[in-house]
Design an enzyme around this catalytic site. Structure first.
Site, short mmCIF file in Angstrom:
data_model
loop_
_atom_site.label_atom_id
_atom_site.label_comp_id
_atom_site.label_asym_id
_atom_site.label_seq_id
_atom_site.Cartn_x
_atom_site.Cartn_y
_atom_site.Cartn_z
N ARG A 243 0.86 -1.18 0.00
CA ARG A 243 0.00 0.00 0.00
C ARG A 243 0.89 1.23 0.00
O ARG A 243 1.92 1.26 0.69
CB ARG A 243 -0.93 0.01 1.23
CG ARG A 243 -2.05 -1.02 1.16
CD ARG A 243 -3.09 -0.65 0.12
NE ARG A 243 -4.12 -1.68 -0.03
CZ ARG A 243 -4.12 -2.61 -0.98
NH1 ARG A 243 -3.13 -2.64 -1.87
NH2 ARG A 243 -5.09 -3.47 -1.05
N GLU A 272 -2.39 7.92 -4.11
CA GLU A 272 -2.75 7.36 -5.42
C GLU A 272 -4.08 7.94 -5.93
O GLU A 272 -5.04 8.02 -5.16
CB GLU A 272 -2.84 5.84 -5.28
CG GLU A 272 -2.87 5.07 -6.56
CD GLU A 272 -2.69 3.57 -6.33
OE1 GLU A 272 -3.48 2.81 -6.91
OE2 GLU A 272 -1.78 3.18 -5.58
N HIS A 290 -0.34 0.45 -10.47
CA HIS A 290 -1.09 -0.47 -9.62
C HIS A 290 -1.55 -1.71 -10.42
O HIS A 290 -2.75 -1.99 -10.54
CB HIS A 290 -2.28 0.22 -8.97
CG HIS A 290 -2.71 -0.43 -7.68
ND1 HIS A 290 -3.24 0.26 -6.63
CD2 HIS A 290 -2.68 -1.73 -7.28
CE1 HIS A 290 -3.53 -0.58 -5.63
NE2 HIS A 290 -3.18 -1.80 -6.01
#
Length: 329
Positions: A243, A272, A290
């Site tokens: 993360r 993000e 991602h």
């Protein structure tokens, strides 16, 4: 009564078809989108919300919620205040197991890409700057014999270890940094005797490549900050497929800019999809959008599990991947 599912993210097949067969599916974009999330979950019009990490189910959003469940289309669930959901009797589901190999592959790709400077070479060729072989052209680092430090040693961490061992890397791990927990050989299974556990403090100092595989919690927020980076080897590589907020991105930019790390490979970002100022301009960082779970088979398996979770929540059946089992107590 026919279950009603509020779909707040794009869900591929077979998940979408499963939901439509089980009940009525309402596209969240048609009823207000993310901005209306608190109103939608409090309306009483929906049994289960199918969501992704973009939707934030804070305590405030859930304060008046009248839903039975939140089915996350993700293995992570840091977008949900699980304690607040549990207090309101709301089940929370995720999609573990099915994306282990895909994410481990991306981690290994970043390890190899950064150490061999693949991202720099790819840009060089595309931009017409490649003028032929040269003895000093983009000289990288060997992975064979290098020490891979794995921060977190769950399913994905263990899968990365298997891949790294095949490339001749030495593997050390810290199972739950920054805390310490002794891992018995029986828990390691086939990896027993092939990997070595070290405390987080030593782990940071000995790793040639530090790869992160921890959930985002209060303890792991900025697990890798300026102090940790300062303790890493000057030519170390940092890889994050966990993360984004596990890394202090601003501190990482400073270290990369000053050459205090060999490089970094990121598939996730602190804010993000935004990047920390200066990150995109650096040559010594490999950036992916991602892609950890982005294979057709993996995304389909995630969608199926998310749908199974949602249907079980709506019908009172046993939820296959329930984050907060106490809600059923």
């Amino acid at each position: 009564m026919t279950p009603r599912f509020l779909l707040m993210t794009r869900l591929p097949e077979p998940g979408l078809g499963m939901l439509r067969e089980a009940g009525e599916v309402v596209d969240g974009a048609d009823v207000g989108g993310d901005a209306a999330l608190a109103r939608l979950v409090a309306s009483g019009d929906y049994d289960v919300v199918v969501a992704a990490l973009d939707q934030k189910f804070t305590a405030d959003v859930l304060a008046d919620a009248r839903i039975r469940g939140i089915a996350n289309y993700a293995v992570g669930y840091n977008n949900v205040d699980v304690a607040a959901a549990t207090r309101r009797g709301i089940a929370v589901g995720n999609t573990p197991d099915v994306l282990t190999d895909a994410t481990a592959d991306i981690a290994m790709l970043l390890i190899l890409g950064v150490t061999r400077r693949v991202h720099e070479g790819e840009r060089m060729v595309r931009e017409g700057r490649f003028h032929g072989w040269a003895p000093d052209l983009l000289v990288g680092r060997d992975v064979r014999g290098a020490t891979l430090g794995l921060a977190g040693f769950g399913r994905i961490g263990k899968a990365v270890a298997e891949r790294a061992l095949a490339f001749g890397m030495e593997v050390v791990f810290a199972p739950r940094p920054p805390a310490h927990r002794e891992v018995a050989a029986a828990e390691l299974g086939d990896l027993a005797g092939r990997v070595r556990q070290v405390r987080w403090e030593e782990h940071v100092e000995v790793a040639d490549v530090l790869s992160l595989h921890v959930p985002l919690t209060d303890d792991t927020h900025h697990l890798v900050d300026a102090d940790v980076i300062a303790k890493m080897k000057d030519d170390a590589v940092l890889v994050n497929t966990a993360r984004g907020p596990v890394v202090d991105e601003a501190a990482l930019v400073t270290a990369l800019r000053e050459g205090r790390l060999f490089g970094a490979g990121l598939d996730v970002y602190e804010d993000e999809p935004a990047l920390a100022p200066g990150l995109a301009e650096l040559e010594n960082v490999m950036l992916l959008p991602h892609l950890g779970s982005a294979t057709r088979d993996t995304r389909a398996a995630m969608a199926e599990l998310a749908a199974r979770n949602a249907i079980a929540m709506a019908t009172g059946a046993e939820v296959p991947a329930l984050v907060n089992p106490e809600v059923r107590g």
